[in-house]
Structures are given as C-alpha cells and as structure tokens.
Design an enzyme around this catalytic site. Structure first.
Site, short mmCIF file in Angstrom:
data_model
loop_
_atom_site.label_atom_id
_atom_site.label_comp_id
_atom_site.label_asym_id
_atom_site.label_seq_id
_atom_site.Cartn_x
_atom_site.Cartn_y
_atom_site.Cartn_z
N ARG A 69 -34.28 -77.43 22.94
CA ARG A 69 -34.40 -78.89 22.97
C ARG A 69 -33.43 -79.51 21.96
O ARG A 69 -33.49 -79.23 20.77
CB ARG A 69 -35.83 -79.32 22.65
CG ARG A 69 -36.00 -80.85 22.60
CD ARG A 69 -37.41 -81.24 22.20
NE ARG A 69 -38.37 -80.87 23.22
CZ ARG A 69 -39.66 -80.62 22.99
NH1 ARG A 69 -40.13 -80.68 21.75
NH2 ARG A 69 -40.48 -80.29 23.97
N ARG A 183 -48.96 -83.41 12.80
CA ARG A 183 -48.65 -83.22 14.21
C ARG A 183 -47.27 -83.81 14.49
O ARG A 183 -46.59 -84.30 13.59
CB ARG A 183 -49.69 -83.91 15.13
CG ARG A 183 -51.02 -83.18 15.28
CD ARG A 183 -50.90 -81.78 15.88
NE ARG A 183 -50.26 -81.72 17.17
CZ ARG A 183 -50.88 -81.78 18.36
NH1 ARG A 183 -52.17 -81.95 18.41
NH2 ARG A 183 -50.20 -81.68 19.48
N LYS A 184 -46.88 -83.80 15.77
CA LYS A 184 -45.58 -84.37 16.13
C LYS A 184 -45.59 -85.88 15.89
O LYS A 184 -46.65 -86.50 15.75
CB LYS A 184 -45.26 -84.07 17.59
CG LYS A 184 -46.13 -84.79 18.61
CD LYS A 184 -45.67 -84.43 20.03
CE LYS A 184 -46.49 -85.20 21.07
NZ LYS A 184 -46.05 -84.88 22.45
N GLY A 437 -47.64 -82.55 33.96
CA GLY A 437 -48.33 -81.33 34.37
C GLY A 437 -49.60 -81.02 33.61
O GLY A 437 -50.36 -80.14 34.02
N CYS A 442 -46.27 -85.48 28.74
CA CYS A 442 -44.82 -85.62 28.56
C CYS A 442 -44.22 -86.52 29.64
O CYS A 442 -43.20 -87.18 29.40
CB CYS A 442 -44.16 -84.25 28.59
SG CYS A 442 -44.63 -83.19 27.20
N GLY A 443 -44.81 -86.57 30.81
CA GLY A 443 -44.33 -87.43 31.88
C GLY A 443 -44.85 -88.86 31.80
O GLY A 443 -44.52 -89.69 32.66
#
Length: 516
Positions: A69, A183-184, A437, A442-443
């Site tokens: 990434r 976390r992120k 998914g 993420c989508g």
C-alpha cells in the site's frame, strides 16, 4: 508518553502486547533478512502484522504474495512514478495489478517478500514511500483531486497535506513518534466547496471557513467506520489558519496516542475517547498539548456545493488548459493500463496524474490544442469520460479475491451486477452504489445511495455469500451517513432487490416501460 500508554494498556489485547514487544517500524531494518529467509520462515507476528508498518500486507488468501500500500498525499503522482509502479506489478503475472483506493492511493498486488528490498529501492529513487500506511498509523491523507486546478477552490491544500505527511512520517523515513496509535487514523484537508474528501468520515477533517474575512479551516474530529460502530465527525469548535494545521494535527495525534483507549480494539478509535472525556475535556487537552489557544469555529463553513465526481472534460483555472477525468471500472489497473496512463500524461499533459476517492483518475494540464487528439486515444474506450450512470458511481473494496477480511467477493461481482441492472433499467440520474466485503467498510457503504456490506447468510440450508443493505448516505453539502435497512440478502438473490430499490427510490424505470 510511555508511562501513559502503559497505564492505558494494563489489560492489553494481543495487538498492544506485540507492539509493546517491538515497534512495528523496526521491521524496516530487517527487510533484507526477510527476503533471504522467505515468508514461510519469518516470525508470524512480523509477517502478519509488523510488516504493515512499512505498507506490506500478508494475505492468507494469496500465500506468498503480498499487497503493498502506497502513500500518495492528495492522490498526486507523476508519469515516472506511475511507470515505476507499473514495472513493479508487471512481473507478477495474473496477480500483478494495482487498485485505486477510497483514500486516493494505490495498492499493488502479487508482491513477493524476496523482492521487497529491490522494490523499496525503486520507490525511494522515485520519491515514493509506503511507510506507516497500515495498522495503527495515520493512513493516506486526502485532499480535493483538483487542488490547484479548480477556479472555484478557496485554497490549494496540497502543500498542507504534504507538510502533515512529512510531520507524521519524518518525510517518508518513518517516525516512531506516531507508530503506536491505539488504532488507525484518517486525516483530510478540503480546499474546495464540495466536500470532495468526505470530511464526515475522517478522524480529523479541515473544511474551509472564513473568520473575520480571513480564510482558514473549521475542524471536525472523530469520524470513522468500524465493525462495532460508525460515527460522523463532529465539530471541535476550532478555527485554524493554514499555518496552524500541522501543529493541530500533531497535538490531536499526541493526545490520542497518549490517552486513547487500548483495551478493546473495537472501542479504540478517536471518537471513543471523545465520548469518554466529553468534547470540552478533549478540546482542552488538545489546547494544552499545542501550548496555545484555539479560536472558536467560524459560524459557517464554505461547503455549499453538491459533490462532483470529476469524470469528463473540464477547463482549469489556468487559461487554455483542461483536466480530464477517466472512469476506472472498480478502480483496478493492470500494468499495460498503468504504462498507457503514464504515456498519456506525458504526451498530452505535464506528466501529472491525480487519483480520486471514487477510485478514478484525472490527467490534468492538457492544452486546448491537444484535447481532441487526447479524446481519440483508444484507452478511453476502457476508461471512459462518459460512463453509463450506474457504472459511473460504482465503488468497491478489494473483496475476498485478495483480502482475507472480506466475507464475499466484491469487485467483479459488483461490476457484473451493475451492468446487468443497466441493461434492464432506464435511469434519470446516477445512483451511487458502494460495495464492501466486511464491516471494516473500506468500500464506505454508509456514504452511498445504496451501500452493500458483505456478510454470510444461509441459503437452502448452506452457508452463502450475502449482503446487508444500507441506504440514505449523502455526500457533499450537509453530508450524512446512511443506515442499514435490510439484512442477510444472499448475493444470488440480490439483483431483483436492487432493481426494486432503484425503481422505488431513485426513479429508475424498466426499459420495456420506457419503450411503450
């Protein structure tokens, strides 16, 4: 810092334990050894988790082939960089491709650990990095994809985005100050009027606002998606000048790093800390960390346009130049596509390429005199400037083809199903359909007109791939998150359900009716 984090982590989960044992960034110095021993002989924690600190992701669904990434601040790269990335994925056969993400960067597929040292040398020579792009780090920082091109923008945010990235990553070398967040973390800086960055889903978002006739930013905090909860960002009640953006980002990150919740990873994002403390206490802690006062927010921001997707041909603010937005179906690029995009950017523009959060790309700086020739290029048949309405607004995460978190296959199914629906329906306007998914989102199904989140269902007594359906997401001005309206629809049964939703809620009409 260490004592505060230790106190917060008295009941450590497994992630906090392995971070305490060894900072993830330390694997940067072990890549040559990993390449020599191979992925099967690596320490599993290094392989499965710590490699993400340098942007390398082990994928059990493609054992031995990793995802890489990139960091691409503001979604900007040049033709040479695109060509370098194309050369990297070219060697990996059917597994070699690149996906444009919903954070304006690229993820490369099929990478072998044996090639990582050479790949990283190539990236560094091309002034690119993948450092701190995964796990508990700040992800790619987004901005308007037409920053510096848009005649109506208020501020070109690209330099600010770069400054924030350089602060967080030590100019791409890696920065241990910010490699142990709970976390992120997502940051976006909007300089235009249409909320192109989805400010509402970022942990920190800067949106343009005037105060006493001075242009700066109102600040939103706490937006996120997770399996446990989704929350829209809320006002920090702060207005900052452009010169204060980096310092405020640093202060918020330091407060989050030192005080964020760490026992339960499902309750570790920034908003959970804000909930526990209350906004007044959180804001006061940020002010103390900055060492200066924060002005209250401006009464109104300047986000007053509907969101644009930038697909098509548009004049730039620079006289005689144009940018052209190309639709990339489901955001997937293969090496020949990447080489061709690089060539087009060089031949017709100045070599620059922009990526969008809708998983498309823009080639800017095309002179009027070259525009007609550009529009005749054969690759525009694949990457259209005028895609059909449903395909135009389709977004999809990676799905189970390459991601072990995904519960269903998304990209190929999404494109196939949307094309079937377009063959049956007449549409008066685009309908934004987003696929993800798994609950990690993420989508981004919560920002879609119709969002589809992968799940497992029972059909005919057997486990099958399915989706939960979200509706009501609005982007641009007055953005809101959608909510779940139907659960557990088997993917094999999904088309008639979507067809009816589009007819009932989005004025779609069956094509046989329009022909009567």
């Amino acid at each position: 810092m260490t004592s505060v984090i230790s106190n917060q982590s008295s009941s450590k989960n497994k992630f906090e334990k392995f971070k305490a044992e060894k900072d993830g960034l330390m694997v940067k110095n072990e890549l040559d050894r990993f390449a020599q021993v191979g992925w099967e002989a690596m320490d599993e924690t290094d392989r499965d988790h710590r490699l993400k600190w340098v942007g390398v992701f082990f994928r059990p669904v493609t054992p031995g082939k990793f995802m890489l990434r990139m960091r691409m601040p503001s979604g900007v790269l040049n033709s040479h960089q695109m060509r370098v990335l194309a050369e990297i994925v070219q060697r990996y056969g059917e597994d070699g491709n690149a996906d444009i993400t919903t954070r304006q960067n690229l993820q490369l597929r099929g990478i072998r650990i044996e090639d990582i040292p050479d790949i990283f040398d190539r990236l560094k020579a091309a002034d690119m990095t993948s450092v701190q792009s995964g796990m508990d780090n700040v992800r790619n920082i987004t901005a308007s994809p037409i920053a510096g091109l848009d005649a109506d923008e208020l501020i070109d945010a690209r330099e600010l985005v770069q400054q924030v990235q350089d602060m967080i990553t030590n100019s791409g070398e890696g920065n241990p100050e910010f490699t142990n967040l709970p976390r992120k973390f997502n940051i976006a800086i909007e300089g235009g009027r249409d909320n192109s960055v989805h400010a509402e889903i970022n942990d920190i978002a800067f949106v343009p606002a005037f105060k006493d006739e001075v242009l700066g930013f109102n600040v939103l905090v706490g937006g996120f998606f997770s399996a446990k909860r989704c929350a829209a960002a809320i006002p920090l009640n702060a207005w900052v000048s452009p010169e204060e953006v980096v310092a405020l980002c640093r202060a918020i990150l330091e407060v989050y790093r030192d005080h964020g919740l760490r026992a339960n990873r499902q309750k570790a994002r920034l908003m959970w800390l804000i909930d526990e403390w209350g906004m007044d206490k959180f804001r006061a802690a940020v002010v103390e960390q900055m060492g200066c006062t924060l002005q209250p927010a401006a009464p109104e921001d300047e986000i007053d346009w509907d969101k644009r997707d930038h697909i098509g041909v548009y004049p730039q603010k620079q006289a005689g130049l144009n940018y052209v937005g190309l639709h990339v179906p489901i955001g997937r690029l293969y090496a020949p596509d990447m080489f061709e995009i690089a060539r087009l950017a060089e031949v017709y523009g100045n070599g620059e390429i922009r990526l969008t959060v809708e998983q498309n790309l823009i080639i800017p700086n095309i002179p009027d005199s070259r525009l007609d020739a550009f529009l005749q290029e054969p690759i525009l048949e694949k990457f259209s400037i005028a895609p059909t309405p449903l395909v135009r607004s389709l977004v999809s995460c990676t799905g189970s083809q390459f991601c072990n978190f995904a519960l269903i296959e998304t990209k190929n199914r999404a494109l196939s199903l949307i094309k079937e629906l377009e063959a049956e329906l007449e549409l008066s306007r685009p309908i934004r359909v987003h696929w993800t998914g798994c609950p990690n989102s993420c989508g981004q199904p919560q920002v879609a007109d119709i969002g589809l989140m992968g799940t497992k269902v029972r059909k005919d007594g057997k486990a099958a791939e399915g989706v939960d359906i979200y509706m009501g997401g609005k982007v641009g001005k007055d953005a809101v998150l959608g909510s779940c309206v139907q659960k557990g629809i088997a993917c094999d049964d999904l088309k008639p359900v979507l067809r009816e939703l589009m007819i009932a809620h989005f004025d779609a009409k069956p094509k046989e009716e329009t022909m009567v």
